[in-house]
Design an enzyme around this catalytic site. Structure first.
Site, PDB file in Angstrom:
ATOM      1  N   PHE A 118       0.853  -1.109  -0.221  1.00  0.00           N
ATOM      2  CA  PHE A 118      -0.109  -0.112  -0.045  1.00  0.00           C
ATOM      3  C   PHE A 118       0.698   1.208  -0.019  1.00  0.00           C
ATOM      4  CE2 PHE A 118      -4.580   0.995   0.861  1.00  0.00           C
ATOM      5  CZ  PHE A 118      -5.200  -0.077   0.206  1.00  0.00           C
ATOM      6  N   GLN A 238      -7.494  15.217   3.413  1.00  0.00           N
ATOM      7  CA  GLN A 238      -7.041  14.281   2.396  1.00  0.00           C
ATOM      8  C   GLN A 238      -7.947  14.025   1.371  1.00  0.00           C
ATOM      9  OE1 GLN A 238      -6.178   9.813   2.828  1.00  0.00           O
ATOM     10  NE2 GLN A 238      -4.395  10.624   2.790  1.00  0.00           N
ATOM     11  N   HIS A 240      -8.223  11.578  -1.711  1.00  0.00           N
ATOM     12  CA  HIS A 240      -7.599  10.269  -2.502  1.00  0.00           C
ATOM     13  C   HIS A 240      -7.449  10.259  -3.904  1.00  0.00           C
ATOM     14  CE1 HIS A 240      -7.412   6.086  -3.265  1.00  0.00           C
ATOM     15  NE2 HIS A 240      -7.477   5.799  -1.917  1.00  0.00           N
ATOM     16  N   HIS A 365     -11.690  12.692   0.904  1.00  0.00           N
ATOM     17  CA  HIS A 365     -11.520  11.117   1.298  1.00  0.00           C
ATOM     18  C   HIS A 365     -11.721  11.098   2.897  1.00  0.00           C
ATOM     19  CE1 HIS A 365     -11.155   6.886   1.234  1.00  0.00           C
ATOM     20  NE2 HIS A 365      -9.980   7.160   1.772  1.00  0.00           N
TER      21      HIS A 365
HETATM   22  C1  LIG Z   1     -14.708   4.224   0.462  1.00  0.00           C
HETATM   23  C2  LIG Z   1     -13.941   4.247   1.556  1.00  0.00           C
HETATM   24  C3  LIG Z   1     -12.807   3.497   1.643  1.00  0.00           C
HETATM   25  C4  LIG Z   1     -11.904   3.367   2.767  1.00  0.00           C
HETATM   26  N1  LIG Z   1     -10.867   2.119   2.705  1.00  0.00           N
HETATM   27  C5  LIG Z   1      -9.912   2.274   3.704  1.00  0.00           C
HETATM   28  C6  LIG Z   1      -9.173   1.070   3.937  1.00  0.00           C
HETATM   29  O1  LIG Z   1      -8.951   0.215   3.009  1.00  0.00           O
HETATM   30  N2  LIG Z   1      -8.286   1.220   5.040  1.00  0.00           N
HETATM   31  C7  LIG Z   1      -8.315   2.159   5.804  1.00  0.00           C
HETATM   32  O2  LIG Z   1      -7.689   2.183   6.781  1.00  0.00           O
HETATM   33  N3  LIG Z   1      -9.177   3.211   5.835  1.00  0.00           N
HETATM   34  C8  LIG Z   1     -10.169   3.223   4.738  1.00  0.00           C
HETATM   35  N4  LIG Z   1     -11.142   4.234   4.695  1.00  0.00           N
HETATM   36  C9  LIG Z   1     -10.904   5.317   5.789  1.00  0.00           C
HETATM   37  C10 LIG Z   1     -11.973   4.443   7.057  1.00  0.00           C
HETATM   38  O3  LIG Z   1     -12.775   3.518   6.509  1.00  0.00           O
HETATM   39  C11 LIG Z   1     -12.676   5.578   7.746  1.00  0.00           C
HETATM   40  O4  LIG Z   1     -11.808   6.630   8.247  1.00  0.00           O
HETATM   41  C12 LIG Z   1     -13.222   4.945   8.995  1.00  0.00           C
HETATM   42  O5  LIG Z   1     -13.882   3.577   8.740  1.00  0.00           O
HETATM   43  C13 LIG Z   1     -14.023   5.644   9.981  1.00  0.00           C
HETATM   44  O6  LIG Z   1     -14.569   4.874  11.012  1.00  0.00           O
HETATM   45  P1  LIG Z   1     -15.334   5.316  12.123  1.00  0.00           P
HETATM   46  O7  LIG Z   1     -15.354   4.498  13.021  1.00  0.00           O
HETATM   47  O8  LIG Z   1     -14.479   6.649  12.542  1.00  0.00           O
HETATM   48  O9  LIG Z   1     -16.492   6.210  11.545  1.00  0.00           O
HETATM   49  P2  LIG Z   1     -17.548   5.524  10.698  1.00  0.00           P
HETATM   50  O10 LIG Z   1     -17.329   4.120  10.223  1.00  0.00           O
HETATM   51  O11 LIG Z   1     -17.937   6.434   9.617  1.00  0.00           O
HETATM   52  O12 LIG Z   1     -18.752   5.428  11.549  1.00  0.00           O
HETATM   53  C14 LIG Z   1     -19.585   6.511  12.089  1.00  0.00           C
HETATM   54  C15 LIG Z   1     -20.648   6.283  13.086  1.00  0.00           C
HETATM   55  O13 LIG Z   1     -20.957   7.644  13.473  1.00  0.00           O
HETATM   56  C16 LIG Z   1     -22.533   7.327  13.849  1.00  0.00           C
HETATM   57  N5  LIG Z   1     -22.807   8.904  13.617  1.00  0.00           N
HETATM   58  C17 LIG Z   1     -22.353  10.086  12.953  1.00  0.00           C
HETATM   59  N6  LIG Z   1     -22.956  11.095  13.455  1.00  0.00           N
HETATM   60  C18 LIG Z   1     -24.012  10.783  14.409  1.00  0.00           C
HETATM   61  C19 LIG Z   1     -24.805  11.471  15.151  1.00  0.00           C
HETATM   62  N7  LIG Z   1     -24.905  12.687  14.997  1.00  0.00           N
HETATM   63  N8  LIG Z   1     -25.635  10.692  15.987  1.00  0.00           N
HETATM   64  C20 LIG Z   1     -25.485   9.321  16.128  1.00  0.00           C
HETATM   65  N9  LIG Z   1     -24.849   8.724  15.477  1.00  0.00           N
HETATM   66  C21 LIG Z   1     -24.040   9.344  14.715  1.00  0.00           C
HETATM   67  C22 LIG Z   1     -22.929   6.770  12.356  1.00  0.00           C
HETATM   68  O14 LIG Z   1     -24.187   6.252  12.523  1.00  0.00           O
HETATM   69  C23 LIG Z   1     -21.924   5.677  12.358  1.00  0.00           C
HETATM   70  O15 LIG Z   1     -22.228   4.665  13.080  1.00  0.00           O
HETATM   71  C24 LIG Z   1     -11.956   4.293   3.567  1.00  0.00           C
HETATM   72  C25 LIG Z   1     -12.944   5.268   3.551  1.00  0.00           C
HETATM   73  C26 LIG Z   1     -13.976   5.208   2.518  1.00  0.00           C
HETATM   74  C27 LIG Z   1     -14.942   6.384   2.569  1.00  0.00           C
END
Ligand SMILES: Cc1cc2nc3c(=O)[nH]c(=O)nc-3n(C[C@H](O)[C@H](O)[C@H](O)COP(=O)(O)OP(=O)(O)OC[C@H]3O[C@@H](n4cnc5c(N)ncnc54)[C@H](O)[C@@H]3O)c2cc1C
Length: 595
Positions: A118, A238, A240, A365
């Protein structure tokens, strides 16, 4: 009507990878609830494709120290080195723990977790790319989310699904709960808690072209800003390099990890010019800028603003042979390693990546900045490290800061599990030594008034119109390349939009059940506040570093800017402070920028 009151020791807001990991750990010691506006397995973590970084060394030599170094270098030296050390060291244990929880990783022939290359992950001695990304085909995030959700159910974590958190409750400077809006009924609920962890993810929806889901609207940061709490390093967002042209849907870096290359209209592998050693696997800021420069210089495909990403076996094999590698691939290999990517392209573009190159352009991204925390996921209230008692944050919404000015691929999933876990452990310790802080009078009062204002808004500006203008100005003026003039214009424009949101909003649905019109308007308010802080911080950082690339200050300035920004929202204005020094405890000294 009085809000329903619930009481838990620990409340986690968000059910993505970070929230579920924090909840899983907290639930082992205290009564824990998760509140999520989405059904948990619909969280954005489920879309993560390429992999989770950990120096397991399953296919070739690797060390956590190299992973930490790459993280800091990839972050253009703004990463706090103590945090990068924790990330790289804990990653190994955390990934093996996921495996033991039942996560179906791809395997090597001898049964160990399979790893691939990667961007920015290297063998520090040879400087060549190293296989560090543990993956489950191109559905790694999906598998992580399902595994963690199942384990939370097993541990009896209580879930409040489709409840949108709209406020935090503070008693003096101590956090003591949150207010949530039940999407089905329109009722407000008060959650009284000793410890609260925000894991609400990112805010890609501030920009016009983004890989982020519709739900990623920066609710968490906006709520914090409205309580006078600071954000850190918001200027670093960032892009992507490889989003599907015109749509923004992400094409994982795993495509290049498997040997795919970027080509311009002349068929040139242009990354050889910009990053001669690591080429297409240079860090994302570098590749995104290179694509923009190719397009600017007229080498976009058919004169349009996109380039090609080519993973056809004949192309990959040609470059593998040129690099002196013995490995060769065929169509069946691509089908097995990148099934979802092939499916997206065939469905949305009518392009078959095994036979044709994919049209791609950079897409908004990932937020490197966010709610400031220390390495125990405790939220900071000041640049010198004071904490908000009872308040934690983890995942994309938090800024530890481990990704500095630019995040390496696979390091977000690592961040979620490593710092989610630390938040969970810290919350148990805190809850066991603390009593409930009493709720203030009318804890839901101010947010109830704001929601009623929006419900009854009868001006002229529709939310989708304000949002489209916001996303356009952020894309055009606070994107991959930036200047004083562009960003000043953006700050003014976002202020105007904030003014129309506050005084001239119009919504149509005044009902209570599933009122998405109302919630989208509330989310727009969050996007505006987050965009304003982002544009202002970007304007004030007068250097180029990582994802923040200024045409008027093209060089990195380690004398004045090896510091984090802190920003507070004050009405229509943003106050900034650049006094928090970067942690240099691993003694990694800044080296030259790639360009
Ligand atoms: C298409 C894509 C592909 C990616 N691929 C990779 C990868 O291969 N490797 C890597 O390391 N990273 C990758 N990333 C980045 C990574 O996936 C994200 O940064 C990460 O998943 C974020 O996780 P999180 O738990 O912080 O939030 P999220 O998974 O975004 O979850 C947010 C949560 O907060 C909740 N929420 C938000 N606002 C509220 C509110 N007001 N009240 C109640 N609940 C709320 C939502 O319901 C959700 O459950 C990718 C991102 C994308 C978009």
């Amino acid at each position: 009507m009085a809000a329903k009151v619930h009481q838990f020791d620990a409340v986690v807001v968000g059910a993505g990878g970070a929230g579920l990991m924090a909840a899983l750990y907290a639930s082992r010691g205290v009564r824990t609830a998760v509140i999520s506006k989405l059904y948990p397995t619909r969280s954005h973590t489920g879309t993560a494709q390429g992999g989770i970084g950990a120096a397991l060394g399953n296919l070739e030599e690797d060390r956590w120290e190299w992973h930490a170094y790459d993280t800091v270098k990839g972050g253009d030296f703004l990463s706090d080195q103590n945090a990068a050390g924790v990330l790289a060291r804990d990653a190994i244990e955390a990934v093996i723990e996921l495996e033991h929880m039942g996560l179906p990783f791809d395997r090597t022939d001898d049964g160990r977790i399979s790893q691939r290359r990667f961007g920015g992950h290297t063998n520090n001695e040879t400087k060549k790319p190293v296989r560090r990304a543990c993956h489950s085909a191109d559905r790694t995030g999906h598998m992580i989310l399902q595994t963690l959700y199942q384990n939370c159910i097993k541990e009896k974590v209580t879930f409040f699904d489709e409840f949108q958190v709209v406020d935090i409750i503070m008693n003096g400077n101590v956090a003591c709960g949150v207010v949530a809006y039940e999407i089905d009924t329109g009722e407000l609920h008060v959650f009284h808690a000793k410890a609260i962890c925000f894991a609400t993810g990112g805010w890609g929806r501030c920009w016009q072209t983004t890989s982020n889901a519709h739900s990623l609207t920066g609710d968490g940061p906006a709520i914090f800003l409205r309580h006078g709490l600071p954000m850190e390093d918001m200027e670093f967002y960032q892009f992507h390099p490889t989003g599907i042209y015109g749509m923004g849907i992400l094409i994982t870096e795993g495509v290049r990890g498997e040997g795919g290359v970027l080509l311009n209209s002349k068929g040139e592998r242009f990354m050889e010019r910009y990053a001669p050693t690591i080429k297409d696997l240079a860090s994302r800021d570098v590749v995104s800028r290179s694509i923009y420069l190719e397009i600017r210089d007229g080498r976009g495909i058919n004169g349009k603003p996109y380039v090609h990403l080519d993973v056809r076996p004949e192309t990959v094999n040609r470059y593998l042979a040129e690099a002196g590698e013995s490995r060769r691939i065929d169509a069946a290999y691509i089908e097995s390693k990148l099934p979802d990517i092939l499916d997206f392209c065939r469905t949305y573009l009518g392009v078959d990546p095994v036979k044709e190159p994919m049209p791609i352009a950079p897409t908004a991204h990932y937020a490197m900045g966010g709610i400031p925390t220390n390495i125990d996921s405790e939220v900071l209230s000041t640049p010198d490290g004071n904490v908000v008692p009872g308040m934690y944050a983890a995942g994309e919404v938090a800024c530890v800061s481990v990704h500095g000015a630019n995040r390496l691929g696979t390091n977000s999933l690592t961040d979620l599990v490593v710092f989610g876990r630390r938040a969970g452990m810290r919350m148990i310790e805190y809850c066991k030594n603390t009593n409930f802080t009493p709720l203030p009078d009318e804890p839901d009062g101010s947010v109830r008034r704001e929601i009623e204002r929006i419900r009854n808004a009868n001006g002229k500006a529709k939310p989708h119109e304000i949002r489209a203008e916001l996303q356009k100005v952020m894309m055009d003026n606070v994107g991959v390349f930036r200047s004083e003039e562009m960003m000043s214009e953006a700050v003014e424009k976002v202020r105007e939009l904030k003014h129309s949101f506050e005084t001239d909003l119009k919504i149509d649905d005044r009902g209570t059940r599933f009122n998405t019109d109302l919630l989208e308007a509330w989310e727009l308010g969050a996007l505006i506040d987050v965009a304003l802080v982002t544009a202002k911080c970007a304007l004030e950082r007068k250097e180029s570093r990582g994802a923040h690339s200024r045409v008027d200050f093209p060089d990195r300035d380690d004398v004045n800017y090896l510091v984090h920004s802190f920003a507070w929202l004050e009405g229509n204005d943003v106050k900034t402070d650049f006094s928090r020094k970067v942690d240099l405890s691993l003694e990694i000294a800044p080296t030259e920028r790639v360009y």
